[in-house]
Structures are given as structure tokens and as C-alpha cells.
Scaffold this active site. Sequence first.
Site, PDB file in Angstrom:
ATOM      1  N   GLU A   1      45.091  52.919  24.382  1.00 47.25           N
ATOM      2  CA  GLU A   1      44.480  54.189  24.780  1.00 47.25           C
ATOM      3  C   GLU A   1      44.300  54.168  25.898  1.00 47.25           C
ATOM      4  OE1 GLU A   1      41.934  52.843  22.000  1.00 47.25           O
ATOM      5  OE2 GLU A   1      42.878  53.776  20.265  1.00 47.25           O
TER       6      GLU A   1
ATOM      7  N   ASN B   1      43.760  59.502  33.767  1.00 46.73           N
ATOM      8  CA  ASN B   1      44.027  58.348  34.442  1.00 46.73           C
ATOM      9  C   ASN B   1      45.468  58.240  34.792  1.00 46.73           C
ATOM     10  OD1 ASN B   1      44.261  55.849  35.463  1.00 46.73           O
ATOM     11  ND2 ASN B   1      43.071  54.581  33.841  1.00 46.73           N
TER      12      ASN B   1
ATOM     13  N   TYR C   1      52.217  52.826  32.389  1.00 47.93           N
ATOM     14  CA  TYR C   1      52.582  52.555  30.798  1.00 47.93           C
ATOM     15  C   TYR C   1      54.034  53.353  30.667  1.00 47.93           C
ATOM     16  CZ  TYR C   1      47.781  51.124  30.445  1.00 47.93           C
ATOM     17  OH  TYR C   1      46.422  50.755  30.500  1.00 47.93           O
TER      18      TYR C   1
HETATM   19  C1  COA Z   1      45.953  51.087  36.346  1.00 48.66           C
HETATM   20  C2  COA Z   1      46.056  49.948  37.055  1.00 48.66           C
HETATM   21  C3  COA Z   1      46.005  48.590  36.033  1.00 48.66           C
HETATM   22  C4  COA Z   1      47.402  49.668  37.625  1.00 48.66           C
HETATM   23  O1  COA Z   1      47.416  48.292  38.177  1.00 48.66           O
HETATM   24  P1  COA Z   1      48.324  47.954  39.461  1.00 48.66           P
HETATM   25  O2  COA Z   1      48.469  46.702  39.611  1.00 48.66           O
HETATM   26  O3  COA Z   1      47.796  48.901  40.816  1.00 48.66           O
HETATM   27  O4  COA Z   1      49.810  48.538  39.142  1.00 48.66           O
HETATM   28  P2  COA Z   1      51.177  48.090  39.695  1.00 48.66           P
HETATM   29  O5  COA Z   1      51.347  47.790  40.805  1.00 48.66           O
HETATM   30  O6  COA Z   1      51.853  47.099  38.763  1.00 48.66           O
HETATM   31  O7  COA Z   1      52.039  49.532  39.425  1.00 48.66           O
HETATM   32  C5  COA Z   1      53.327  49.596  38.370  1.00 48.66           C
HETATM   33  C6  COA Z   1      53.579  51.025  38.742  1.00 48.66           C
HETATM   34  O8  COA Z   1      52.695  51.786  37.870  1.00 48.66           O
HETATM   35  C7  COA Z   1      52.569  52.905  38.624  1.00 48.66           C
HETATM   36  N1  COA Z   1      51.162  53.136  39.486  1.00 48.66           N
HETATM   37  C8  COA Z   1      50.299  52.305  39.502  1.00 48.66           C
HETATM   38  N2  COA Z   1      49.268  52.713  40.216  1.00 48.66           N
HETATM   39  C9  COA Z   1      49.815  54.064  40.434  1.00 48.66           C
HETATM   40  C10 COA Z   1      48.864  55.139  40.996  1.00 48.66           C
HETATM   41  N3  COA Z   1      47.710  54.829  41.756  1.00 48.66           N
HETATM   42  N4  COA Z   1      49.428  56.188  41.186  1.00 48.66           N
HETATM   43  C11 COA Z   1      50.735  56.535  40.543  1.00 48.66           C
HETATM   44  N5  COA Z   1      51.378  55.759  39.970  1.00 48.66           N
HETATM   45  C12 COA Z   1      50.863  54.411  39.901  1.00 48.66           C
HETATM   46  C13 COA Z   1      53.883  53.104  39.413  1.00 48.66           C
HETATM   47  O9  COA Z   1      54.816  53.304  38.818  1.00 48.66           O
HETATM   48  C14 COA Z   1      53.768  51.736  39.831  1.00 48.66           C
HETATM   49  O10 COA Z   1      55.095  51.242  40.271  1.00 48.66           O
HETATM   50  P3  COA Z   1      55.419  51.481  41.969  1.00 48.66           P
HETATM   51  O11 COA Z   1      54.201  50.820  42.567  1.00 48.66           O
HETATM   52  O12 COA Z   1      56.806  50.598  42.121  1.00 48.66           O
HETATM   53  O13 COA Z   1      55.462  53.038  42.308  1.00 48.66           O
HETATM   54  C15 COA Z   1      45.141  49.718  37.904  1.00 48.66           C
HETATM   55  O14 COA Z   1      45.250  50.847  38.851  1.00 48.66           O
HETATM   56  C16 COA Z   1      43.529  49.487  37.534  1.00 48.66           C
HETATM   57  O15 COA Z   1      43.211  48.666  37.214  1.00 48.66           O
HETATM   58  N6  COA Z   1      42.902  50.842  37.419  1.00 48.66           N
HETATM   59  C17 COA Z   1      41.324  50.767  37.089  1.00 48.66           C
HETATM   60  C18 COA Z   1      41.334  50.171  35.588  1.00 48.66           C
HETATM   61  C19 COA Z   1      42.126  51.080  34.497  1.00 48.66           C
HETATM   62  O16 COA Z   1      42.255  52.338  34.782  1.00 48.66           O
HETATM   63  N7  COA Z   1      42.734  50.297  33.645  1.00 48.66           N
HETATM   64  C20 COA Z   1      43.601  51.128  32.647  1.00 48.66           C
HETATM   65  C21 COA Z   1      42.821  51.655  31.503  1.00 48.66           C
HETATM   66  S1  COA Z   1      43.736  52.498  30.091  1.00 48.66           S
END
Ligand code: COA
Length: 151
Positions: free
Chosen positions: A102, A107, A114
Site C-alpha cells: 500500500e 507519494n 514500484y
Molecule cells: C520511496 C523511497 C523508498 C525511494 O528510495 P530511493 O532509494 O530514493 O529510490 P531509488 O534511488 O532506488 O529509485 C529507483 C527509482 O524510483 C523512482 N524514484 C525514486 N525517487 C523518486 C522521486 N523522488 N521522484 C520520482 N521518481 C523517483 C525513479 O524511477 C528511480 O529511478 P532513477 O533514479 O533511475 O530515476 C524513498 O524516497 C523514501 O524512503 N521515501 C520516504 C519513505 C517512503 O515514502 N516510503 C515508501 C512508503 S510506501
Amino acid sequence: MNIARARPEDAPDMASVHAQAFDKPWDENDFEDLLDGEGIFGVLARGEGPAGVVICRTVAGEAEILTVGVAGWARRTGVGRSLMHAAIDLAREAGAQLMFLEVDVANPAAITLYERLGFQRAGLRKAYYDRGVDGLADALVMRLDLTPTAL
Ligand SMILES: CC(C)(COP(=O)(O)OP(=O)(O)OC[C@H]1O[C@@H](n2cnc3c(N)ncnc32)[C@H](O)[C@@H]1OP(=O)(O)O)[C@@H](O)C(=O)NCCC(=O)NCCS
């Protein structure tokens, strides 16, 4: 970046990184209890320090992502993607054929992550998250087929 299955002694690092990713973080005891739970596993990413965490539960052929978070300093470096890949591999090893999660409809970072992994939108849970003064937010339910022909 080191990505490894979490052990009970990793609970303090998991809580530390969770606090860097969420407004209402889970504490060390929460992670200890979770890792003790039936069918539950965690994966921890470590770089300069704890960088990210994912917790997943598998029951009766289905896996659910309970939480995934990456510390602010480690974002957009592939940590979230690597954690999710590790969780998908471990869930498949545990016999799961479907994975669910979920996510807050507001977000886009997580939803994009995902979708890039192949998750599809499966439904909406209305008023699922309590954002305090900002009111209630809907959750998007997403699912990924883990069967070999699907990946
Ligand atoms: C969501 C989260 C886990 C992503 O982690 P991350 O390590 O930054 O993600 P990655 O670097 O592996 O990104 C993989 C892909 O996801 C997408 N992505 C990640 N962050 C993004 C952003 N801020 N905006 C748009 N796309 C994004 C992109 O497609 C990215 O690939 P790219 O960097 O080659 O474009 C992180 O932002 C986070 O911890 N957020 C706060 C907690 C949260 O919201 N958790 C999810 C709850 S359901």
C-alpha cells in the site's frame, strides 16, 4: 552499499534509518518483534551508516511489503530499488507468487519506484492514512506477480 538480510541485532540500525524516512517511525522493539514474527523478514542497506530498510511478510503464497524507507542522504542512488529486488527474491524463495503493498496516493517517488519494478495498480483504500492536521489520505494498493513467467 551492502544489502543483506537483517538479523535481530540489526534492530537498532533499522529503527535509526526508519526514523530518517518516516514521520511516525517504528522503534527498535518494533523491529525486534517484527523479525520474530511468522513469515517476516527484513533487508538492511548499509553505506556510511544504515541507509535503508524493507520489511516483508509472506503468508500462504502472498507477500506484503510492510515498510520500505531510505535515509534522506542515500536517496536516488538505487538503494530503494535494491532493497525491493532483495525482498522480491526472498519472497519468491519463501514460495510467494504475488506481492502486495500500500502506498499513499500522494507519494510519487514511491509509486514511480514500484511501477518501475513492475507493480500494477490493484485498488484504492479510502481514508487509509492519518496525516494528522492534513487529514486522511487514500492508499493505492499495488501488486506484483512473482511467478517465473511474469518476471
Ligand atoms: C520511496 C523511497 C523508498 C525511494 O528510495 P530511493 O532509494 O530514493 O529510490 P531509488 O534511488 O532506488 O529509485 C529507483 C527509482 O524510483 C523512482 N524514484 C525514486 N525517487 C523518486 C522521486 N523522488 N521522484 C520520482 N521518481 C523517483 C525513479 O524511477 C528511480 O529511478 P532513477 O533514479 O533511475 O530515476 C524513498 O524516497 C523514501 O524512503 N521515501 C520516504 C519513505 C517512503 O515514502 N516510503 C515508501 C512508503 S510506501
